[in-house]
Design an enzyme around this catalytic site. Structure first.
Site, PDB file in Angstrom:
ATOM      1  N   ASP A 158       0.860  -1.188   0.000  1.00  0.00           N
ATOM      2  CA  ASP A 158       0.000   0.000   0.000  1.00  0.00           C
ATOM      3  C   ASP A 158       0.892   1.232   0.000  1.00  0.00           C
ATOM      4  O   ASP A 158       2.121   1.120   0.021  1.00  0.00           O
ATOM      5  CB  ASP A 158      -0.972  -0.001   1.204  1.00  0.00           C
ATOM      6  CG  ASP A 158      -2.275   0.723   0.867  1.00  0.00           C
ATOM      7  OD1 ASP A 158      -2.233   1.951   0.678  1.00  0.00           O
ATOM      8  OD2 ASP A 158      -3.326   0.065   0.778  1.00  0.00           O
ATOM      9  N   ASP A 208       4.178   2.075  -4.807  1.00  0.00           N
ATOM     10  CA  ASP A 208       3.141   2.483  -5.754  1.00  0.00           C
ATOM     11  C   ASP A 208       2.897   1.326  -6.730  1.00  0.00           C
ATOM     12  O   ASP A 208       3.798   0.934  -7.458  1.00  0.00           O
ATOM     13  CB  ASP A 208       3.647   3.737  -6.492  1.00  0.00           C
ATOM     14  CG  ASP A 208       2.661   4.238  -7.516  1.00  0.00           C
ATOM     15  OD1 ASP A 208       1.604   3.587  -7.716  1.00  0.00           O
ATOM     16  OD2 ASP A 208       2.940   5.288  -8.134  1.00  0.00           O
ATOM     17  N   MET A 209       1.672   0.810  -6.739  1.00  0.00           N
ATOM     18  CA  MET A 209       1.369  -0.351  -7.595  1.00  0.00           C
ATOM     19  C   MET A 209       1.550  -0.044  -9.082  1.00  0.00           C
ATOM     20  O   MET A 209       1.693  -0.954  -9.892  1.00  0.00           O
ATOM     21  CB  MET A 209      -0.059  -0.836  -7.345  1.00  0.00           C
ATOM     22  CG  MET A 209      -1.125   0.147  -7.740  1.00  0.00           C
ATOM     23  SD  MET A 209      -2.748  -0.517  -7.482  1.00  0.00           S
ATOM     24  CE  MET A 209      -3.726   0.975  -7.391  1.00  0.00           C
ATOM     25  N   LYS A 222      -8.444  -6.754  -4.090  1.00  0.00           N
ATOM     26  CA  LYS A 222      -9.794  -6.848  -3.508  1.00  0.00           C
ATOM     27  C   LYS A 222     -10.383  -5.442  -3.404  1.00  0.00           C
ATOM     28  O   LYS A 222      -9.841  -4.594  -2.705  1.00  0.00           O
ATOM     29  CB  LYS A 222      -9.719  -7.519  -2.131  1.00  0.00           C
ATOM     30  CG  LYS A 222     -11.029  -7.540  -1.375  1.00  0.00           C
ATOM     31  CD  LYS A 222     -10.904  -8.411  -0.130  1.00  0.00           C
ATOM     32  CE  LYS A 222     -11.992  -8.156   0.864  1.00  0.00           C
ATOM     33  NZ  LYS A 222     -11.833  -6.905   1.604  1.00  0.00           N
ATOM     34  N   HIS A 242     -12.453  -1.105  -9.117  1.00  0.00           N
ATOM     35  CA  HIS A 242     -13.653  -0.288  -9.395  1.00  0.00           C
ATOM     36  C   HIS A 242     -13.386   1.213  -9.160  1.00  0.00           C
ATOM     37  O   HIS A 242     -14.160   2.055  -9.578  1.00  0.00           O
ATOM     38  CB  HIS A 242     -14.870  -0.768  -8.583  1.00  0.00           C
ATOM     39  CG  HIS A 242     -14.732  -0.634  -7.101  1.00  0.00           C
ATOM     40  ND1 HIS A 242     -15.403  -1.420  -6.207  1.00  0.00           N
ATOM     41  CD2 HIS A 242     -13.982   0.197  -6.344  1.00  0.00           C
ATOM     42  CE1 HIS A 242     -15.084  -1.069  -4.982  1.00  0.00           C
ATOM     43  NE2 HIS A 242     -14.221  -0.091  -5.043  1.00  0.00           N
TER      44      HIS A 242
HETATM   45  C1  SAM Z   1     -10.386   0.449  -1.584  1.00  0.00           C
HETATM   46  S1  SAM Z   1      -8.949   0.352  -0.647  1.00  0.00           S
HETATM   47  C2  SAM Z   1      -8.501  -1.328  -0.848  1.00  0.00           C
HETATM   48  C3  SAM Z   1      -9.011  -2.179   0.193  1.00  0.00           C
HETATM   49  C4  SAM Z   1      -8.358  -3.509   0.429  1.00  0.00           C
HETATM   50  N1  SAM Z   1      -7.904  -4.146  -0.783  1.00  0.00           N
HETATM   51  C5  SAM Z   1      -9.350  -4.399   1.150  1.00  0.00           C
HETATM   52  O1  SAM Z   1     -10.151  -5.053   0.486  1.00  0.00           O
HETATM   53  O2  SAM Z   1      -9.391  -4.350   2.364  1.00  0.00           O
HETATM   54  C6  SAM Z   1      -7.801   1.137  -1.667  1.00  0.00           C
HETATM   55  C7  SAM Z   1      -6.376   1.111  -1.131  1.00  0.00           C
HETATM   56  O3  SAM Z   1      -5.517   1.371  -2.237  1.00  0.00           O
HETATM   57  C8  SAM Z   1      -4.413   2.088  -1.762  1.00  0.00           C
HETATM   58  N2  SAM Z   1      -3.751   2.715  -2.922  1.00  0.00           N
HETATM   59  C9  SAM Z   1      -4.221   3.730  -3.677  1.00  0.00           C
HETATM   60  N3  SAM Z   1      -3.356   4.006  -4.664  1.00  0.00           N
HETATM   61  C10 SAM Z   1      -2.325   3.145  -4.533  1.00  0.00           C
HETATM   62  C11 SAM Z   1      -1.125   2.940  -5.260  1.00  0.00           C
HETATM   63  N4  SAM Z   1      -0.822   3.680  -6.313  1.00  0.00           N
HETATM   64  N5  SAM Z   1      -0.289   1.950  -4.855  1.00  0.00           N
HETATM   65  C12 SAM Z   1      -0.580   1.191  -3.779  1.00  0.00           C
HETATM   66  N6  SAM Z   1      -1.720   1.336  -3.044  1.00  0.00           N
HETATM   67  C13 SAM Z   1      -2.578   2.304  -3.420  1.00  0.00           C
HETATM   68  C14 SAM Z   1      -5.047   3.063  -0.798  1.00  0.00           C
HETATM   69  O4  SAM Z   1      -4.095   3.597   0.091  1.00  0.00           O
HETATM   70  C15 SAM Z   1      -6.087   2.174  -0.103  1.00  0.00           C
HETATM   71  O5  SAM Z   1      -5.567   1.575   1.043  1.00  0.00           O
END
Ligand code: SAM
Length: 359
Positions: free
Chosen positions: A227, A247-248, A261, A265
């Site tokens: 994350d 950063d993904m 997960k 969306h």
């Molecule tokens: C909707 S939540 C995901 C929830 C998690 N997968 C779960 O089901 O419990 C989105 C997450 O994506 C992370 N995020 C957003 N952009 C990102 C990036 N570029 N690289 C890694 N993580 C990222 C945010 O910090 C947040 O924790």
């Protein structure tokens, strides 16, 4: 034009009233949460008469009848139930209102109050109210959401934290509540997703709640959570999970399987293809068990009620994010564009679908 019958006309008018006014269901629910009605009924032993409820909530006597009308509406909307068997009518909690009781924990840390307060917050409502003018405004790509356009901030981002730290905190709490409910069902219904896997990266795994639940069920699995820095920095280290800040879009820690997960969306198709391309780089070939596990909404349920929920969730994405909910064809399109060879829907759990996508 065939003239409608009087009955048809009255039915059309009634339907129009319903569609024009159904926002009041959300508002009445917000009112119940703000007053703490679910928690009050719980404190009163799970069943409350109107007067005991009003007293518990410190509602003045002059307003009792109004509270009664709101409770009648909420009950008819399926948020509470009523019971007249004792002679004096009582309001009772059902499963939905139990999710809103302070102090009850169902399915992990899944308190859902923040979701009601977030989706009915002025930030969300105003973004939705501006849809028509947003649609008419011609902007060059990338198109920003009505939320960003109106508030000048991106949801769940530092820009939102700067604009209104309190609202940002509430929205983040709602996100966690939304994300954390459901993993135990996935583990019960689809254990085969994780069986036989040696390593898993939970991409955008937030505070690690999901990863911890998976590790509890599959203690031999080597699990990494990826994350952003601010999220990972808040997590206290534990020796079962490796937390990686990054950063993904740049790199995803390699593993036999990568899980997304409730992530995609939130993103538009172009970004989804970029994310999935990084996932593909992080996993081995299909013959070596490489796969991406995706848990997200799949639009297209045959049940009218479920389809309505899926489409409401898409409208929400439209109003407040740059993402969208996708039907199976739309999912397939982004998988193929990212270079995957095939996929399978392992299970549909309510509006959510569980995909395995193969390199
Ligand atoms: C909707 S939540 C995901 C929830 C998690 N997968 C779960 O089901 O419990 C989105 C997450 O994506 C992370 N995020 C957003 N952009 C990102 C990036 N570029 N690289 C890694 N993580 C990222 C945010 O910090 C947040 O924790």
């Amino acid at each position: 034009m065939v003239l409608p019958t009087d009955t048809e006309l009255l039915k059309a008018q009634a339907d129009l009233w319903r569609h024009s006014l159904c926002y009041l269901t959300s508002i009445a629910l917000k009112c119940a949460v703000e007053l703490g009605i679910p928690t009050a009924i719980y404190r009163l032993g799970g069943a409350a008469t109107l007067s005991s409820l009003a007293t518990e909530l410190s509602i003045p006597q002059s307003k009792f009848p109004f509270l009664g009308r709101i409770m009648r509406f909420l009950t008819s909307s399926g948020i509470f139930t009523t019971d007249d068997s004792s002679g004096e009518g009582t309001y009772n909690l059902n499963l939905l209102s139990k999710l809103l009781v302070d102090g009850i924990v169902l399915d992990g840390d899944a308190h859902q109050k923040a979701i009601v307060l977030t989706t009915t917050s002025r930030y969300y409502m105003e973004a939705a109210l501006g849809l028509a003018s947003w649609l008419k405004k011609d902007t060059s790509p990338p198109v920003t959401s009505p939320f960003q356009d109106l508030h000048g901030a991106t949801l769940f981002d530092d820009s939102m934290a700067c604009l209104d730290p309190e609202a940002h905190e509430l929205f983040s709490e709602a996100l966690a509540a939304h994300d954390n409910l459901g993993i135990s069902v996935v583990l019960q219904k689809c254990p085969e997703l994780f069986k036989g896997i040696q390593s898993l990266t939970d991409c955008c795994g937030g505070d690690g709640t999901t990863a911890r639940a998976i590790i509890k069920a599959f203690p031999d699995l080597k699990c990494t959570v990826l994350d952003l820095h601010p999220v990972i920095n808040k997590i206290s280290a534990d020796d079962t999970i490796e937390y990686v800040a990054g950063d993904m879009f740049k790199i995803i820690p390699p593993a036999q399987a990568v899980m997304l997960k409730l992530v995609l969306h939130f993103w538009n198709n172009e970004d989804c293809v970029k994310i999935l391309t990084q996932c593909k780089k992080a996993i081995p070939p299909r013959e070596e068990g490489g796969k991406v596990i995706i848990i997200d909404i799949v639009v297209g349920s045959t049940s009218k009620e479920m389809l309505e929920i899926e489409l409401l969730m898409d409208m929400l994405m439209l109003a407040v994010t740059n993402g969208q909910q996708r039907d199976e064809n739309e999912w397939c399109e982004i998988f193929m564009k990212a270079g995957f060879s095939g996929y399978k829907i392992v299970k549909k759990l309510g509006p959510r679908g569980i995909f395995e996508v193969y390199p």
